[in-house]
Structures are given as structure tokens and as C-alpha cells.
Enzyme design. Structure first.
Site, PDB file in Angstrom:
ATOM      1  N   HIS A  55       0.844  -1.194   0.000  1.00 17.33           N
ATOM      2  CA  HIS A  55       0.000   0.000   0.000  1.00 17.33           C
ATOM      3  C   HIS A  55       0.879   1.243   0.000  1.00 17.33           C
ATOM      4  O   HIS A  55       0.392   2.347   0.191  1.00 17.33           O
ATOM      5  CB  HIS A  55      -0.906   0.003   1.238  1.00 17.33           C
ATOM      6  CG  HIS A  55      -2.003  -1.029   1.201  1.00 17.33           C
ATOM      7  ND1 HIS A  55      -1.754  -2.384   1.215  1.00 17.33           N
ATOM      8  CD2 HIS A  55      -3.351  -0.902   1.156  1.00 17.33           C
ATOM      9  CE1 HIS A  55      -2.903  -3.041   1.188  1.00 17.33           C
ATOM     10  NE2 HIS A  55      -3.884  -2.170   1.148  1.00 17.33           N
ATOM     11  N   LYS A  79       7.087   2.557  -2.952  1.00 17.16           N
ATOM     12  CA  LYS A  79       7.568   1.207  -3.252  1.00 17.16           C
ATOM     13  C   LYS A  79       6.959   0.697  -4.551  1.00 17.16           C
ATOM     14  O   LYS A  79       7.639   0.059  -5.369  1.00 17.16           O
ATOM     15  CB  LYS A  79       7.226   0.272  -2.093  1.00 17.16           C
ATOM     16  CG  LYS A  79       7.850  -1.105  -2.194  1.00 17.16           C
ATOM     17  CD  LYS A  79       7.585  -1.925  -0.938  1.00 17.16           C
ATOM     18  CE  LYS A  79       8.370  -1.399   0.251  1.00 17.16           C
ATOM     19  NZ  LYS A  79       8.257  -2.319   1.427  1.00 17.16           N
ATOM     20  N   ASP A 125       9.881  -7.183   1.281  1.00 16.48           N
ATOM     21  CA  ASP A 125      10.074  -6.819   2.685  1.00 16.48           C
ATOM     22  C   ASP A 125      11.511  -6.342   2.806  1.00 16.48           C
ATOM     23  O   ASP A 125      12.444  -7.055   2.413  1.00 16.48           O
ATOM     24  CB  ASP A 125       9.807  -7.976   3.636  1.00 16.48           C
ATOM     25  CG  ASP A 125       9.521  -7.452   5.046  1.00 16.48           C
ATOM     26  OD1 ASP A 125       8.562  -6.675   5.204  1.00 16.48           O
ATOM     27  OD2 ASP A 125      10.255  -7.807   5.982  1.00 16.48           O
ATOM     28  N   PHE A 167      12.259   7.671  -0.010  1.00 11.90           N
ATOM     29  CA  PHE A 167      11.222   7.472   0.999  1.00 11.90           C
ATOM     30  C   PHE A 167      11.820   6.631   2.125  1.00 11.90           C
ATOM     31  O   PHE A 167      12.935   6.126   2.014  1.00 11.90           O
ATOM     32  CB  PHE A 167       9.967   6.806   0.412  1.00 11.90           C
ATOM     33  CG  PHE A 167      10.193   5.419  -0.148  1.00 11.90           C
ATOM     34  CD1 PHE A 167       9.979   4.286   0.628  1.00 11.90           C
ATOM     35  CD2 PHE A 167      10.600   5.248  -1.460  1.00 11.90           C
ATOM     36  CE1 PHE A 167      10.177   3.020   0.113  1.00 11.90           C
ATOM     37  CE2 PHE A 167      10.811   3.979  -1.986  1.00 11.90           C
ATOM     38  CZ  PHE A 167      10.592   2.865  -1.194  1.00 11.90           C
ATOM     39  N   GLY A 168      11.092   6.528   3.219  1.00 11.76           N
ATOM     40  CA  GLY A 168      11.611   5.768   4.347  1.00 11.76           C
ATOM     41  C   GLY A 168      12.870   6.412   4.911  1.00 11.76           C
ATOM     42  O   GLY A 168      12.933   7.622   5.138  1.00 11.76           O
ATOM     43  N   TYR A 169      13.892   5.602   5.117  1.00 19.40           N
ATOM     44  CA  TYR A 169      15.147   6.057   5.712  1.00 19.40           C
ATOM     45  C   TYR A 169      16.148   6.575   4.671  1.00 19.40           C
ATOM     46  O   TYR A 169      17.300   6.856   5.004  1.00 19.40           O
ATOM     47  CB  TYR A 169      15.808   4.917   6.491  1.00 19.40           C
ATOM     48  CG  TYR A 169      15.067   4.459   7.728  1.00 19.40           C
ATOM     49  CD1 TYR A 169      15.473   4.855   9.004  1.00 19.40           C
ATOM     50  CD2 TYR A 169      13.966   3.610   7.630  1.00 19.40           C
ATOM     51  CE1 TYR A 169      14.801   4.413  10.139  1.00 19.40           C
ATOM     52  CE2 TYR A 169      13.286   3.160   8.763  1.00 19.40           C
ATOM     53  CZ  TYR A 169      13.710   3.566  10.003  1.00 19.40           C
ATOM     54  OH  TYR A 169      13.040   3.123  11.135  1.00 19.40           O
ATOM     55  N   ASP A 170      15.728   6.698   3.418  1.00 20.93           N
ATOM     56  CA  ASP A 170      16.642   7.124   2.350  1.00 20.93           C
ATOM     57  C   ASP A 170      17.414   8.408   2.667  1.00 20.93           C
ATOM     58  O   ASP A 170      18.584   8.524   2.300  1.00 20.93           O
ATOM     59  CB  ASP A 170      15.877   7.311   1.036  1.00 20.93           C
ATOM     60  CG  ASP A 170      15.524   5.986   0.375  1.00 20.93           C
ATOM     61  OD1 ASP A 170      15.934   4.928   0.894  1.00 20.93           O
ATOM     62  OD2 ASP A 170      14.831   6.009  -0.663  1.00 20.93           O
ATOM     63  N   ARG A 194      17.060  -3.217  -3.432  1.00 18.39           N
ATOM     64  CA  ARG A 194      15.936  -3.741  -4.214  1.00 18.39           C
ATOM     65  C   ARG A 194      16.406  -4.116  -5.616  1.00 18.39           C
ATOM     66  O   ARG A 194      15.980  -5.124  -6.184  1.00 18.39           O
ATOM     67  CB  ARG A 194      14.822  -2.693  -4.261  1.00 18.39           C
ATOM     68  CG  ARG A 194      13.497  -3.232  -4.754  1.00 18.39           C
ATOM     69  CD  ARG A 194      12.355  -2.288  -4.391  1.00 18.39           C
ATOM     70  NE  ARG A 194      12.075  -2.330  -2.953  1.00 18.39           N
ATOM     71  CZ  ARG A 194      12.185  -1.284  -2.137  1.00 18.39           C
ATOM     72  NH1 ARG A 194      12.558  -0.109  -2.611  1.00 18.39           N
ATOM     73  NH2 ARG A 194      11.926  -1.415  -0.860  1.00 18.39           N
TER      74      ARG A 194
END
EC number: 3.6.1.66
Length: 208
Positions: free
Chosen positions: A15, A19, A75, A166-169, A195
Site C-alpha cells: 500500500h 515502493k 520486505d 522514501f523511508g530512511y533514504d 531492491r
């Protein structure tokens, strides 16, 4: 593993819009049409695994069973050497706000601050080595599955820099570079990320 994906539709069991964009871009050259679990109204299953592979398989299998379409789940997470590999599989959990921290949802700046605060407690000489891990799991509606693992090493920086990730980038600087993931052009990040490493293995087996 002898089964192959081929072109067609694939449910991306996420969601997370960021990603989904990354995965769609990586699969576009192979004629794969990506649909998100969110757009199909599929629920997010509880991630009860203790490893990236277990959680990826939980998500991929749930999406495949609910949609009847081959599904791919990712994940991934950040591991910090000085924190004994944490947050690791609990990377996203560290971004979840508690009732006293504001509206429900994920606050990545808070999560980055939590990591930095724990490093600061270890003193100015604490090593800042870190790595991102990614596990991709493919699941077919009949129960067959495959798993691919990737990793990229680097170091943490503070304060956060960049707006394209995004996230911890914004706090992760890949080894051999001086820009964070969030400062890099997305195409450059896609070519070298954890990834991308996992996808290279997936592509070699599924489309090679």
C-alpha cells in the site's frame, strides 16, 4: 525453480506508493503490468515473521490467494551495525506513531531521529555502518513461491538530506558515494539499491 513469470499482470503486495513506483519501474522493461494491493482493496496481512523472507512470503501469499493473480511482495529494512542490526525486520514499526506522538500513521522523520538518538547514546565514536536488505517473494495462487534477496552497504548521516526517496533514504549514504539515497536521481538509485540487487536475481531466473 522452473516456473517463470512472463508478461502480464502482477499484484504488488503493498500500500506504499513509493515502493510501487520503484517496483513498477524495474519490471516495466519486461512487459509486466503492476497492480497494487491497495488499488484492489486487499487488506494488509499481519507481518508476524521474524525475518524479511518470512514477512515477504506472508504478504505475497495473502495477495495471491485474495486476488487469484501472481503476486510479488517486498520486505525490506535498514540494519545498523552499532545497534546490533536493529531496526532490521522492524524498520517500519519504528516509524509508527504511538498514541502520544500524534495522529496514527508512519512518521519517517521520527524513525530516523530514533536511530540517530540511539547512536548518539553510544558516543561520538560509534560506528555508523549500516545496510539495507530487501527480500522479494513471488507467490502463485496455487501456492508455489520463490524468494530473492538483495543488500547494499553504506553509512548513516545526520541530519537527513534529500527529497527524492522514501523511508530512511535521507540518512543513508551508499558505500563509495557522498550523496544520500534521497539525493540521488531515482534512476541512479534503482540501478544500485538493495531492491535492484534482489531484482537482478529475480530477473535472471524469471526472465533470463
Amino acid at each position: 525453480m522452473t516456473r517463470r513469470l512472463g508478461s502480464g499482470s502482477l499484484v504488488i503486495a503493498t500500500h506504499n506508493a513509493g515502493k510501487l513506483r520503484e517496483i513498477s519501474a524495474l519490471l516495466e522493461p519486461y512487459g509486466v503490468k503492476c497492480l497494487s494491493a491497495g488499488s484492489l482493496g486487499l487488506p494488509e496481512p499481519p507481518e508476524t515473521g521474524t525475518t524479511f523472507a518470512q514477512n515477504a512470503l506472508i504478504k505475497a501469499r495473502a495477495a495471491a490467494e485474495a486476488s487469484g493473480i501472481v503476486s510479488l511482495a517486498d520486505d525490506s529494512g535498514l540494519s545498523v551495525a552499532a545497534l546490533d542490526g536493529r531496526p532490521g525486520v522492524y524498520t517500519a514499526d519504528w516509524a509508527e506513531r504511538q498514541w502520544f506522538e500524534g495522529p496514527a500513521g508512519r512518521d519517517w522523520y521520527m524513525a530516523m531521529g530514533k536511530v540517530e538518538g540511539m547512536l548518539a547514546e553510544k558516543g561520538p565514536d560509534a560506528p555508523r555502518d549500516a545496510w539495507f536488505s530487501c527480500v522479494l517473494a513471488i507467490a502463485w495462487p496455487d501456492g508455489e513461491s520463490a524468494v530473492y534477496e538483495g543488500r547494499i552497504d553504506g553509512a548513516l548521516t545526520w541530519p537527513p538530506r534529500g527529497t527524492m526517496g522514501f523511508g530512511y533514504d535521507p540518512v543513508f549514504v551508499p558505500a563509495g558515494m557522498d550523496q544520500t539515497f534521497a539525493e540521488l536521481d531515482p534512476a541512479q538509485k534503482h540501478a544500485m539499491s538493495h531492491r535492484a540487487d534482489a531484482f537482478a536475481k529475480l530477473v535472471s531466473e524469471q526472465f533470463g
